[in-house]
Scaffold this active site. Structure first.
Site, PDB file in Angstrom:
ATOM      1  N   ASP A  68      -9.125   4.573   3.125  1.00 27.49           N
ATOM      2  CA  ASP A  68      -9.112   3.154   2.781  1.00 27.49           C
ATOM      3  C   ASP A  68      -8.553   3.092   1.361  1.00 27.49           C
ATOM      4  O   ASP A  68      -9.205   3.561   0.418  1.00 27.49           O
ATOM      5  CB  ASP A  68     -10.527   2.570   2.843  1.00 27.49           C
ATOM      6  CG  ASP A  68     -10.536   1.079   2.553  1.00 27.49           C
ATOM      7  OD1 ASP A  68      -9.600   0.585   1.867  1.00 27.49           O
ATOM      8  OD2 ASP A  68     -11.475   0.397   3.002  1.00 27.49           O
ATOM      9  N   VAL A  69      -7.355   2.546   1.211  1.00 25.37           N
ATOM     10  CA  VAL A  69      -6.682   2.602  -0.097  1.00 25.37           C
ATOM     11  C   VAL A  69      -7.431   1.839  -1.183  1.00 25.37           C
ATOM     12  O   VAL A  69      -7.157   2.026  -2.376  1.00 25.37           O
ATOM     13  CB  VAL A  69      -5.219   2.081  -0.025  1.00 25.37           C
ATOM     14  CG1 VAL A  69      -4.352   2.979   0.824  1.00 25.37           C
ATOM     15  CG2 VAL A  69      -5.155   0.636   0.436  1.00 25.37           C
ATOM     16  N   TYR A 162      -0.185 -13.186  -0.499  1.00 29.69           N
ATOM     17  CA  TYR A 162       0.743 -12.116  -0.105  1.00 29.69           C
ATOM     18  C   TYR A 162       2.003 -12.167  -0.959  1.00 29.69           C
ATOM     19  O   TYR A 162       2.460 -11.133  -1.470  1.00 29.69           O
ATOM     20  CB  TYR A 162       1.094 -12.267   1.379  1.00 29.69           C
ATOM     21  CG  TYR A 162       2.021 -11.185   1.904  1.00 29.69           C
ATOM     22  CD1 TYR A 162       1.519  -9.968   2.345  1.00 29.69           C
ATOM     23  CD2 TYR A 162       3.404 -11.389   1.986  1.00 29.69           C
ATOM     24  CE1 TYR A 162       2.356  -8.967   2.842  1.00 29.69           C
ATOM     25  CE2 TYR A 162       4.252 -10.402   2.476  1.00 29.69           C
ATOM     26  CZ  TYR A 162       3.720  -9.200   2.902  1.00 29.69           C
ATOM     27  OH  TYR A 162       4.559  -8.219   3.393  1.00 29.69           O
ATOM     28  N   LYS A 166       3.208  -9.132  -3.482  1.00 26.64           N
ATOM     29  CA  LYS A 166       4.444  -8.353  -3.339  1.00 26.64           C
ATOM     30  C   LYS A 166       5.318  -8.473  -4.600  1.00 26.64           C
ATOM     31  O   LYS A 166       6.030  -7.530  -4.946  1.00 26.64           O
ATOM     32  CB  LYS A 166       5.196  -8.783  -2.081  1.00 26.64           C
ATOM     33  CG  LYS A 166       4.489  -8.365  -0.790  1.00 26.64           C
ATOM     34  CD  LYS A 166       4.386  -6.848  -0.668  1.00 26.64           C
ATOM     35  CE  LYS A 166       3.683  -6.402   0.603  1.00 26.64           C
ATOM     36  NZ  LYS A 166       3.636  -4.946   0.781  1.00 26.64           N
TER      37      LYS A 166
HETATM   38  P1  NDP Z   1       0.863  -3.647  10.228  1.00 21.78           P
HETATM   39  O1  NDP Z   1      -0.152  -4.733  10.136  1.00 21.78           O
HETATM   40  O2  NDP Z   1       1.514  -3.367  11.533  1.00 21.78           O
HETATM   41  O3  NDP Z   1       0.242  -2.273   9.666  1.00 21.78           O
HETATM   42  C1  NDP Z   1      -0.502  -2.265   8.484  1.00 21.78           C
HETATM   43  C2  NDP Z   1      -0.911  -0.838   8.190  1.00 21.78           C
HETATM   44  O4  NDP Z   1      -1.653  -0.795   6.987  1.00 21.78           O
HETATM   45  C3  NDP Z   1      -1.765  -0.214   9.259  1.00 21.78           C
HETATM   46  O5  NDP Z   1      -1.360   1.117   9.469  1.00 21.78           O
HETATM   47  C4  NDP Z   1      -3.177  -0.254   8.669  1.00 21.78           C
HETATM   48  O6  NDP Z   1      -3.942   0.829   9.189  1.00 21.78           O
HETATM   49  C5  NDP Z   1      -2.840  -0.072   7.189  1.00 21.78           C
HETATM   50  N1  NDP Z   1      -3.889  -0.561   6.300  1.00 21.78           N
HETATM   51  C6  NDP Z   1      -4.325  -1.837   6.148  1.00 21.78           C
HETATM   52  N2  NDP Z   1      -5.316  -1.891   5.261  1.00 21.78           N
HETATM   53  C7  NDP Z   1      -5.517  -0.613   4.827  1.00 21.78           C
HETATM   54  C8  NDP Z   1      -6.425  -0.013   3.917  1.00 21.78           C
HETATM   55  N3  NDP Z   1      -7.347  -0.747   3.262  1.00 21.78           N
HETATM   56  N4  NDP Z   1      -6.346   1.320   3.705  1.00 21.78           N
HETATM   57  C9  NDP Z   1      -5.418   2.070   4.369  1.00 21.78           C
HETATM   58  N5  NDP Z   1      -4.551   1.563   5.255  1.00 21.78           N
HETATM   59  C10 NDP Z   1      -4.605   0.228   5.484  1.00 21.78           C
HETATM   60  O7  NDP Z   1       1.954  -4.012   9.121  1.00 21.78           O
HETATM   61  P2  NDP Z   1       3.519  -3.676   8.986  1.00 21.78           P
HETATM   62  O8  NDP Z   1       3.819  -2.372   9.584  1.00 21.78           O
HETATM   63  O9  NDP Z   1       4.258  -4.872   9.383  1.00 21.78           O
HETATM   64  O10 NDP Z   1       3.620  -3.600   7.403  1.00 21.78           O
HETATM   65  C11 NDP Z   1       3.734  -2.384   6.667  1.00 21.78           C
HETATM   66  C12 NDP Z   1       4.125  -2.735   5.240  1.00 21.78           C
HETATM   67  O11 NDP Z   1       5.395  -3.413   5.256  1.00 21.78           O
HETATM   68  C13 NDP Z   1       3.164  -3.695   4.533  1.00 21.78           C
HETATM   69  O12 NDP Z   1       3.054  -3.359   3.173  1.00 21.78           O
HETATM   70  C14 NDP Z   1       3.846  -5.045   4.685  1.00 21.78           C
HETATM   71  O13 NDP Z   1       3.442  -5.947   3.695  1.00 21.78           O
HETATM   72  C15 NDP Z   1       5.306  -4.633   4.548  1.00 21.78           C
HETATM   73  N6  NDP Z   1       6.257  -5.585   5.095  1.00 21.78           N
HETATM   74  C16 NDP Z   1       6.254  -5.908   6.423  1.00 21.78           C
HETATM   75  C17 NDP Z   1       7.192  -6.799   6.914  1.00 21.78           C
HETATM   76  C18 NDP Z   1       7.241  -7.200   8.364  1.00 21.78           C
HETATM   77  O14 NDP Z   1       7.998  -8.126   8.706  1.00 21.78           O
HETATM   78  N7  NDP Z   1       6.503  -6.563   9.250  1.00 21.78           N
HETATM   79  C19 NDP Z   1       8.210  -7.406   6.054  1.00 21.78           C
HETATM   80  C20 NDP Z   1       8.117  -6.991   4.672  1.00 21.78           C
HETATM   81  C21 NDP Z   1       7.180  -6.117   4.223  1.00 21.78           C
HETATM   82  P3  NDP Z   1      -5.551   0.751   9.390  1.00 21.78           P
HETATM   83  O15 NDP Z   1      -5.881  -0.635   9.842  1.00 21.78           O
HETATM   84  O16 NDP Z   1      -5.834   1.826  10.419  1.00 21.78           O
HETATM   85  O17 NDP Z   1      -6.119   1.098   8.054  1.00 21.78           O
END
Ligand code: NDP
Length: 255
Positions: A68-69, A162, A166
């Protein structure tokens, strides 16, 4: 040595926070294809293990790590565990992220804090812990996942926390890049446009006009389409690049 050798990551170790789904999963698989061993660091162990098993089954090197980051102690534990199992960390992809939609006047305080805890404070904990170690080890590369939301205000949904988070990621990227360049630690950000993941439900009709039709390329990206950009930023292919924000958005921010 050919130009493609500069993209080779053989023998490197990478940590991808949130590497168990969406963009993080695609980043992990891309880094593995370029030769790196990867640690998928996220909260949902079953999903991390499933992705790691898939990578190993296809001949790659991957491990699942609970993280958990938002908890600095877990970040330290993750770093020790990965170093023990895969070797010193050469590449950190700060990908874990969170987004809520809602008008500013109605955002609950806990949602505001949750978004900053993961997107900014969590990223900071990981960058600081891993960056310190990279400095001791003589270098490394850090890639922070920013967003076009640091540069424009998304429509039709409102997501003030958000967007602000960012923007902080982009500026922190520049700040760390300036400070750590003398230590051979490069820090860049990738700013994606709309990518089809759980976070961005690109197929929902209410988003079509603003997310898709208004964009120059009139389409969204798949997570896999951004894999090569991560390999570029992680490897010597970008050896003279630090403090940059690589925007990959189908032209979205042009209008
Ligand atoms: P998802 O919601 O599909 O995935 C989010 C990921 O973050 C999961 O693997 C989740 O894993 C992890 N996560 C969330 N909270 C925590 C935590 N507290 N500790 C560790 N891991 C955590 O998101 P996306 O794949 O779409 O997004 C990935 C990144 O790209 C993000 O930073 C997002 O802001 C950025 N982004 C996405 C865009 C899009 O259109 N999809 C566009 C621009 C940027 P788990 O729940 O198992 O912890």
């Amino acid at each position: 040595m050919t130009v493609l050798d500069a993209f080779d990551l053989t023998g490197k170790t990478a940590v991808i926070t949130g590497g168990n789904t969406g963009l993080g999963e695609a980043f992990a698989k891309a880094l593995v294809e370029a030769g790196a061993g990867v640690a998928l660091a996220a909260r949902t162990r079953e999903r991390s293990e499933a992705v790691a098993e898939e990578i190993v089954a296809s001949g790659g090197n991957a491990i699942a790590v609970d993280l958990d980051v938002t908890d600095p102690a877990q970040v330290d534990g993750m770093l020790e565990g990965v170093t023990e199992r895969l070797g010193p960390v050469d590449i950190l992809v700060n990908n874990a992220g969170l987004c809520y939609h809602g008008p500013a006047a109605e955002v609950p305080l806990e949602e505001w804090h949750d978004v900053f805890d993961v997107n900014v404070h969590g990223l900071w904990h990981c960058a600081q812990a891993v960056g310190r170690r990279m400095i001791q080890n003589g270098g490394g590369t850090i890639i922070n996942i920013g967003s076009i939301s640091a540069m424009i205000v998304n429509r039709p949904q409102w997501q003030p926390a958000y967007n602000a988070s960012k923007a902080a990621v982009h500026q922190l990227t520049k700040s760390l890049a300036a400070e750590w360049a003398p230590h051979n630690v490069r820090v860049n950000a990738l700013a994606p446009g709309y990518v089809k993941t759980a976070m961005s439900p690109v197929d929902e009709p209410q988003f079509r006009r603003h997310w898709i039709e208004d964009a120059p390329m009139q389409r969204y990206s798949t997570p896999e389409e951004l894999g090569p950009s991560i390999v570029y930023l992680a490897s010597d292919a970008s050896s003279f690049m630090t403090g940059s924000i690589l925007v990959v958005d189908g032209g979205y921010t042009l209008f």
